[in-house]
Write a protein that holds these residues in place. Sequence first.
Motif, PDB file in Angstrom:
ATOM      1  N   ARG A   1       0.813  -1.220   0.000  1.00 30.02           N
ATOM      2  CA  ARG A   1       0.000   0.000   0.000  1.00 30.02           C
ATOM      3  C   ARG A   1       0.844   1.266   0.000  1.00 30.02           C
ATOM      4  O   ARG A   1       0.457   2.290  -0.601  1.00 30.02           O
ATOM      5  CB  ARG A   1      -0.939   0.004   1.230  1.00 30.02           C
ATOM      6  CG  ARG A   1      -1.878   1.215   1.293  1.00 30.02           C
ATOM      7  CD  ARG A   1      -2.849   1.183   0.146  1.00 30.02           C
ATOM      8  NE  ARG A   1      -3.771   2.318   0.083  1.00 30.02           N
ATOM      9  CZ  ARG A   1      -3.529   3.455  -0.549  1.00 30.02           C
ATOM     10  NH1 ARG A   1      -2.347   3.646  -1.146  1.00 30.02           N
ATOM     11  NH2 ARG A   1      -4.434   4.411  -0.597  1.00 30.02           N
ATOM     12  N   ARG A   2       2.001   1.231   0.614  1.00 36.05           N
ATOM     13  CA  ARG A   2       2.833   2.427   0.734  1.00 36.05           C
ATOM     14  C   ARG A   2       3.349   2.922  -0.621  1.00 36.05           C
ATOM     15  O   ARG A   2       3.817   4.059  -0.745  1.00 36.05           O
ATOM     16  CB  ARG A   2       4.030   2.148   1.654  1.00 36.05           C
ATOM     17  CG  ARG A   2       4.959   1.071   1.124  1.00 36.05           C
ATOM     18  CD  ARG A   2       6.152   0.804   2.023  1.00 36.05           C
ATOM     19  NE  ARG A   2       6.968  -0.288   1.525  1.00 36.05           N
ATOM     20  CZ  ARG A   2       7.855  -0.166   0.546  1.00 36.05           C
ATOM     21  NH1 ARG A   2       8.048   1.024  -0.020  1.00 36.05           N
ATOM     22  NH2 ARG A   2       8.558  -1.199   0.136  1.00 36.05           N
ATOM     23  N   LEU A   3       3.292   2.071  -1.652  1.00 39.25           N
ATOM     24  CA  LEU A   3       3.781   2.466  -2.972  1.00 39.25           C
ATOM     25  C   LEU A   3       2.783   3.347  -3.711  1.00 39.25           C
ATOM     26  O   LEU A   3       3.136   3.945  -4.729  1.00 39.25           O
ATOM     27  CB  LEU A   3       4.070   1.226  -3.833  1.00 39.25           C
ATOM     28  CG  LEU A   3       5.050   0.195  -3.277  1.00 39.25           C
ATOM     29  CD1 LEU A   3       5.204  -0.954  -4.252  1.00 39.25           C
ATOM     30  CD2 LEU A   3       6.404   0.844  -2.989  1.00 39.25           C
TER      31      LEU A   3
ATOM     32  N   GLY B   1       9.196   2.891  -6.395  1.00 42.26           N
ATOM     33  CA  GLY B   1       9.792   1.959  -5.449  1.00 42.26           C
ATOM     34  C   GLY B   1       9.423   0.512  -5.714  1.00 42.26           C
ATOM     35  O   GLY B   1       9.576  -0.352  -4.841  1.00 42.26           O
ATOM     36  N   THR B   2       8.949   0.214  -6.915  1.00 41.88           N
ATOM     37  CA  THR B   2       8.555  -1.155  -7.263  1.00 41.88           C
ATOM     38  C   THR B   2       9.776  -2.070  -7.309  1.00 41.88           C
ATOM     39  O   THR B   2      10.808  -1.715  -7.876  1.00 41.88           O
ATOM     40  CB  THR B   2       7.852  -1.169  -8.625  1.00 41.88           C
ATOM     41  OG1 THR B   2       6.747  -0.263  -8.591  1.00 41.88           O
ATOM     42  CG2 THR B   2       7.352  -2.563  -8.973  1.00 41.88           C
TER      43      THR B   2
ATOM     44  N   ASP C   1      17.895  -0.055 -16.497  1.00 45.81           N
ATOM     45  CA  ASP C   1      17.830   1.387 -16.257  1.00 45.81           C
ATOM     46  C   ASP C   1      18.551   1.757 -14.969  1.00 45.81           C
ATOM     47  O   ASP C   1      19.243   2.788 -14.903  1.00 45.81           O
ATOM     48  CB  ASP C   1      16.370   1.820 -16.193  1.00 45.81           C
ATOM     49  CG  ASP C   1      16.194   3.321 -16.343  1.00 45.81           C
ATOM     50  OD1 ASP C   1      16.681   3.871 -17.346  1.00 45.81           O
ATOM     51  OD2 ASP C   1      15.576   3.945 -15.466  1.00 45.81           O
ATOM     52  N   ALA C   2      18.405   0.915 -13.940  1.00 48.34           N
ATOM     53  CA  ALA C   2      19.033   1.194 -12.641  1.00 48.34           C
ATOM     54  C   ALA C   2      20.555   1.185 -12.733  1.00 48.34           C
ATOM     55  O   ALA C   2      21.236   1.802 -11.902  1.00 48.34           O
ATOM     56  CB  ALA C   2      18.564   0.175 -11.608  1.00 48.34           C
TER      57      ALA C   2
ATOM     58  N   ALA D   1      16.526   6.507 -10.081  1.00 49.49           N
ATOM     59  CA  ALA D   1      15.088   6.401 -10.325  1.00 49.49           C
ATOM     60  C   ALA D   1      14.434   7.777 -10.255  1.00 49.49           C
ATOM     61  O   ALA D   1      13.503   8.074 -11.008  1.00 49.49           O
ATOM     62  CB  ALA D   1      14.449   5.469  -9.309  1.00 49.49           C
ATOM     63  N   VAL D   2      14.915   8.632  -9.342  1.00 47.25           N
ATOM     64  CA  VAL D   2      14.378   9.981  -9.170  1.00 47.25           C
ATOM     65  C   VAL D   2      15.521  10.950  -8.885  1.00 47.25           C
ATOM     66  O   VAL D   2      16.610  10.542  -8.460  1.00 47.25           O
ATOM     67  CB  VAL D   2      13.343  10.057  -8.019  1.00 47.25           C
ATOM     68  CG1 VAL D   2      12.134   9.189  -8.316  1.00 47.25           C
ATOM     69  CG2 VAL D   2      13.965   9.662  -6.698  1.00 47.25           C
TER      70      VAL D   2
END
Length: 362
Positions: free
Chosen positions: A25-27, A71-72, A122-123, A128-129
Motif C-alpha cells: 500500500r505504501r507504494l 519503489g517497485t 535502467d538502474a 530512479a528519481v
Amino acid sequence: MVEPLAGEITVYFYAILFARYPDVRRLFPQGMDIQRDRLLRALLRVVELVDDPESLVRFCGQLGREHRKFGTLPAHFPAVGECLLDTLARHAGPAWTPETAAAWTKAYGIVAQVMINAAEQDAAVRPAVWPATVVHRVPRGHGIAEITVRPHGSYPYAAGQYVSIETPWWPRRWRYYSVANAPREDGTLTFHVRAVAGGSVSGALVHRASVGDVVRLGPPMGDMVLDAAEHSQLLFVAGGTGLAPIRALIEEVARRGGHHQVELFLGARTAAELYGVDEMLRMAQRHHWLTIRGAVSHERIPGIRGALPEVLVEYGPWYEHDAFLSGPAQMIASARETLTFHGTSPRHIHHDPFETPVLSVP
C-alpha cells in the motif's frame, strides 16, 4: 468480457491486493481514482499489442522503467499477478476457462519479466528519481506560474522532452510537465504550470511552492525532439502552456546555430490568454530565422482571427516542413488532421502523448 465492468474490477483488484499484501500500500497515493484508471488502460494496451511483440516489449519496457520511481521491486510482481488473475477470474465468470487462465498467466509472466529486466538495466545507468530545489518562481497570470528547479546532480535531457514531478505536499502523485528550456550550463529546468480545477499537484506548484522547496523529478521522456526532424523548415504550433516545449525547441535551434527556418503559430481564445507572445516576439527580433504569428479564436481584435487549425490552412501548405504540435489534446488532434489532409506526412508530425505518457506511446 470484463471491460464493461472496469470500475468494479479495479476497485476489487486493489482491495484484495492491499488486504493480502498490506506492505504494498505504501507504494500508492492516498487517492486511487487516477491509479485505477491507469491500471485498466495498461491492461487494455497489453491486450491490444499482444500480436505486435516489438511494440509490446517497448511498451512494457517503458512501464518497467517508469515504475522505478514508485519503489517497485521484482518481489512485488508475483503478488500483483496473483491478485490480478483472481480479479479477472471473478468477473469473467464462465468465460474464465482453463485455457484463458493459462494464457493470462503466461502473458502476465512475460509482461512482468520485461518490466523487471528494463528496470534493472535502467538502474545500472541512472537514478530512479532526482531531488530538485525550487530556485525561482514567477506568477504569469491566468493561473500560470513559471517554476525553475535545480536538480541535485546531473540531469541529462533533450529540448522538447517532458518530466514527471512529485511535490512534498502530495506524496506519490506524479504529474507530467514539459521543460520550457534547452539544456543550460547551470543545469536548471523551467516548467510552465497551469493550475487546473481539482488539480492537487498543479495547484500546489502554482500556489504553494516557493524558493527552497524540494520536489522530485522522474526521468525525462518523449520523442518530440529536434533530432526527429528530417526537414530544415520547421512548423511549431502551440496553444496555452503548450508553448513550453516549443520554447525549448526554439532555444535548441538557436544553440545549434539557427540552421532551420522556423514558423511559430501561437493560439488562444482571447488576446489576454495569448500566453508568452511578448517573449517570443523578442526572440524573433534576435533570430532572423524565426517568424511568429498569434491567432485568437473567440475575440475580434486586429490581427489573425480563428482557431489554429484554420489558420494553418490559410498560411500553408506545410508538406515540406516538420511540424511540432503542443497544447490541448483537442487542438493537437485537429491540427494533426488538418495538416495530414493538406499533404503533410504523418511521420513529419510530432507531438507528445495526449494522456499519461507511458500509457499513450504509439
